[in-house]
Design a protein around this motif. Structure first.
Motif, mmCIF file in Angstrom:
data_model
loop_
_atom_site.group_PDB
_atom_site.id
_atom_site.type_symbol
_atom_site.label_atom_id
_atom_site.label_comp_id
_atom_site.label_asym_id
_atom_site.label_seq_id
_atom_site.Cartn_x
_atom_site.Cartn_y
_atom_site.Cartn_z
ATOM 1 N N ASP A 183 32.538 46.640 27.483
ATOM 2 C CA ASP A 183 31.902 46.971 28.760
ATOM 3 C C ASP A 183 31.790 45.776 29.696
ATOM 4 O O ASP A 183 31.402 45.941 30.861
ATOM 5 C CB ASP A 183 30.495 47.539 28.520
ATOM 6 C CG ASP A 183 30.529 48.859 27.765
ATOM 7 O OD1 ASP A 183 31.552 49.563 27.880
ATOM 8 O OD2 ASP A 183 29.550 49.168 27.059
ATOM 9 N N ASP A 184 32.095 44.601 29.197
ATOM 10 C CA ASP A 184 31.893 43.383 29.986
ATOM 11 C C ASP A 184 33.195 42.706 30.383
ATOM 12 O O ASP A 184 33.169 41.632 30.999
ATOM 13 C CB ASP A 184 31.047 42.378 29.187
ATOM 14 C CG ASP A 184 29.752 42.996 28.689
ATOM 15 O OD1 ASP A 184 28.973 43.456 29.538
ATOM 16 O OD2 ASP A 184 29.536 43.034 27.465
ATOM 17 N N ILE A 185 34.312 43.315 30.043
ATOM 18 C CA ILE A 185 35.610 42.685 30.285
ATOM 19 C C ILE A 185 36.596 43.717 30.815
ATOM 20 O O ILE A 185 36.638 44.855 30.335
ATOM 21 C CB ILE A 185 36.164 42.050 28.990
ATOM 22 C CG1 ILE A 185 35.323 40.838 28.590
ATOM 23 C CG2 ILE A 185 37.621 41.629 29.148
ATOM 24 C CD1 ILE A 185 35.732 40.207 27.285
ATOM 25 N N SER A 186 37.358 43.309 31.810
ATOM 26 C CA SER A 186 38.485 44.114 32.280
ATOM 27 C C SER A 186 39.744 43.560 31.616
ATOM 28 O O SER A 186 40.120 42.406 31.849
ATOM 29 C CB SER A 186 38.597 44.029 33.809
ATOM 30 O OG SER A 186 39.765 44.678 34.260
ATOM 31 N N TYR A 187 40.375 44.390 30.802
ATOM 32 C CA TYR A 187 41.483 43.888 29.979
ATOM 33 C C TYR A 187 42.619 44.898 29.962
ATOM 34 O O TYR A 187 42.404 46.102 29.818
ATOM 35 C CB TYR A 187 40.997 43.631 28.551
ATOM 36 C CG TYR A 187 42.081 43.197 27.589
ATOM 37 C CD1 TYR A 187 42.716 41.970 27.738
ATOM 38 C CD2 TYR A 187 42.464 44.019 26.536
ATOM 39 C CE1 TYR A 187 43.713 41.567 26.857
ATOM 40 C CE2 TYR A 187 43.455 43.623 25.643
ATOM 41 C CZ TYR A 187 44.080 42.401 25.814
ATOM 42 O OH TYR A 187 45.068 42.001 24.951
ATOM 43 N N ARG A 200 39.845 39.671 32.663
ATOM 44 C CA ARG A 200 38.853 39.242 33.654
ATOM 45 C C ARG A 200 37.449 39.539 33.139
ATOM 46 O O ARG A 200 37.171 40.640 32.654
ATOM 47 C CB ARG A 200 39.083 39.956 34.989
ATOM 48 C CG ARG A 200 38.168 39.488 36.111
ATOM 49 C CD ARG A 200 38.687 39.974 37.451
ATOM 50 N NE ARG A 200 38.708 41.419 37.520
ATOM 51 C CZ ARG A 200 37.678 42.165 37.943
ATOM 52 N NH1 ARG A 200 36.551 41.580 38.322
ATOM 53 N NH2 ARG A 200 37.777 43.472 37.992
ATOM 54 N N LEU A 201 36.574 38.535 33.239
ATOM 55 C CA LEU A 201 35.185 38.694 32.813
ATOM 56 C C LEU A 201 34.388 39.385 33.913
ATOM 57 O O LEU A 201 34.440 38.972 35.074
ATOM 58 C CB LEU A 201 34.566 37.330 32.500
ATOM 59 C CG LEU A 201 35.236 36.502 31.391
ATOM 60 C CD1 LEU A 201 34.522 35.170 31.227
ATOM 61 C CD2 LEU A 201 35.232 37.261 30.075
ATOM 62 N N LEU A 202 33.650 40.413 33.545
ATOM 63 C CA LEU A 202 32.822 41.131 34.511
ATOM 64 C C LEU A 202 31.417 40.556 34.597
ATOM 65 O O LEU A 202 30.732 40.743 35.603
ATOM 66 C CB LEU A 202 32.757 42.619 34.143
ATOM 67 C CG LEU A 202 34.111 43.335 34.050
ATOM 68 C CD1 LEU A 202 33.912 44.796 33.673
ATOM 69 C CD2 LEU A 202 34.887 43.219 35.360
ATOM 70 N N ASN A 203 30.972 39.896 33.546
ATOM 71 C CA ASN A 203 29.673 39.225 33.560
ATOM 72 C C ASN A 203 29.702 38.077 32.553
ATOM 73 O O ASN A 203 30.736 37.802 31.936
ATOM 74 C CB ASN A 203 28.523 40.203 33.266
ATOM 75 C CG ASN A 203 28.712 40.941 31.954
ATOM 76 O OD1 ASN A 203 28.867 40.326 30.896
ATOM 77 N ND2 ASN A 203 28.719 42.271 32.011
ATOM 78 N N LYS A 275 36.454 35.126 36.307
ATOM 79 C CA LYS A 275 35.776 36.210 37.024
ATOM 80 C C LYS A 275 36.557 36.654 38.257
ATOM 81 O O LYS A 275 36.338 37.748 38.773
ATOM 82 C CB LYS A 275 34.380 35.761 37.466
ATOM 83 C CG LYS A 275 33.315 35.851 36.390
ATOM 84 C CD LYS A 275 31.939 35.606 36.971
ATOM 85 C CE LYS A 275 31.544 36.710 37.932
ATOM 86 N NZ LYS A 275 30.178 36.523 38.480
ATOM 87 N N ARG A 277 39.627 37.833 40.772
ATOM 88 C CA ARG A 277 40.716 38.810 40.704
ATOM 89 C C ARG A 277 41.967 38.230 41.356
ATOM 90 O O ARG A 277 41.923 37.729 42.488
ATOM 91 C CB ARG A 277 40.317 40.111 41.406
ATOM 92 C CG ARG A 277 39.142 40.819 40.771
ATOM 93 C CD ARG A 277 38.713 42.020 41.590
ATOM 94 N NE ARG A 277 39.784 43.014 41.674
ATOM 95 C CZ ARG A 277 39.721 44.089 42.460
ATOM 96 N NH1 ARG A 277 38.661 44.282 43.223
ATOM 97 N NH2 ARG A 277 40.715 44.951 42.481
#
Length: 353
Positions: A183-187, A200-203, A275, A277
């Motif tokens: 839930d904390d990473i866009s992969y 990408r780290l979301l938090n 973080k 984009r």
């Protein structure tokens, strides 16, 4: 957004503040919105109320003479007496401040003195109205003028190589970290095994665990004593550990590597970069007039910020490498690489045989 602050409230506030000749009103807007705001303010204050709207712009390539600096000062004083309104941007204000310092550094004291007098007068008589104040007052709004001759960053090539090693370890642990913190990473897994994944780290939550794995793997690639590895690991992952504990144990060039790793991990340079984009917050400017191969900030999708670079060198280096990991090299860049190799290699057989 859309509540009439720029089109209604700002002109009314400017008109109210400039009703007296004791203060000159300066409206500060974002650089990207400057043309739109200028037309709006000019229409409302100039067209309807016959108030003159002055635009103030300043760039580093504007080599002011003493007479030009005096003309700026005199025009601002005249604008105060006529109750004019000045429209400018944060970059222009900071650029004027830095140009003043730069003139003094170059021993152009007459020009610098005139510009400094203008600054002091502005602080006394100018009242600012900030449109989109949350953006303008954000810490990211900084302007840096490089001076002197071009030099390598501290650490030289080792800084590039260390960052490449760290990004390679990010690629190695991307799948496991994304699984543990879904839930904390866009992969997105890369189509080819050799490609860098979309990671990408979301938090901030998964970052400490990622740092620990990177630091341990990086140390395993080295040949330090086991007793020293614990101390090195603490130094890299904890900014409160003093550098004095390493000075008697390791040479200066090795301590530099530890400091680079510490900056990337515990000082969270890597977190800041992961973080962002790609092609939205950063990327390589495709404009041939820009003449830079480094990654630069982007204002929007595929819209590079003109004449802007990242202020922190490590942020620029990390994002540059990530940009080329995603985009690859063009045919022209590939030919340039081979040309550079052929120029530097006097005897290729010695290297490749």
């Amino acid at each position: 957004m859309g509540e009439g602050k720029t089109s209604v409230i700002v002109p009314m506030l400017a008109l109210s503040l400039c009703s007296s000749s004791s203060s000159l009103v300066r409206i500060i807007v974002l650089k990207s919105l400057f043309p739109t705001n200028y037309q709006s303010v000019r229409y409302k204050l100039g067209g309807l109320l016959n108030r003159r709207v002055l635009s103030f712009s300043c760039r580093r390539d504007m080599n002011f003479s003493e007479s030009q600096a005096n003309q700026i000062f005199n025009r601002l004083q005249y604008g105060l007496s006529q109750r004019d309104v000045v429209l400018t941007s944060p970059e222009d204000i900071l650029s004027f401040d830095l140009l003043t310092i730069d003139k003094c550094r170059r021993n152009e004291f007459d020009v610098g003195r005139s510009m400094l007098s203008t600054q002091r007068w502005i602080k006394t008589y100018v009242r600012d109205i900030l449109d989109e104040s949350d953006e303008i007052l954000h810490v990211k709004y900084q302007l840096i003028y490089s001076i002197g001759g071009q030099k390598q960053v501290d650490g030289g090539l080792e800084r590039w190589r260390t960052i490449q090693s760290v990004l390679n370890l990010v690629k190695k642990h991307a799948t496991s970290i994304a699984t543990d913190f879904s839930d904390d990473i866009s992969y997105k897994v890369s189509e080819r095994k050799s490609s860098f994944p979309e990671f990408r780290l979301l938090n901030h939550r998964p970052f400490p665990e990622l740092c620990k794995r990177i630091a341990k793997d990086w140390l395993n690639q080295k040949t330090f004593r086991q007793l020293d590895e614990e101390l090195i690991l603490q130094f890299i992952l904890d900014t409160s550990v003093p550098i004095a504990c390493l000075k008697d144990r390791f040479p200066y060039n090795i301590i530099q590597l530890f400091l680079i790793m510490r900056g990337l991990l515990s000082s969270e340079v890597l977190f800041v970069t992961l973080k962002k984009r790609y092609r939205v917050n950063f990327g390589v400017n495709p404009n041939p007039k820009f003449n830079r191969l480094m990654a630069v900030p982007f204002r929007a999708k595929d819209v590079a910020a003109e004449n802007t670079e990242f202020g922190h060198p490590d942020v620029g280096l990390v994002l540059t490498q990530i940009s080329y990991y995603y985009s690859g090299l063009s045919d022209l860049q590939l030919r340039q690489c081979f040309d550079r190799l052929s120029q530097n290699e006097n005897d290729p057989e010695v290297i490749y045989n």
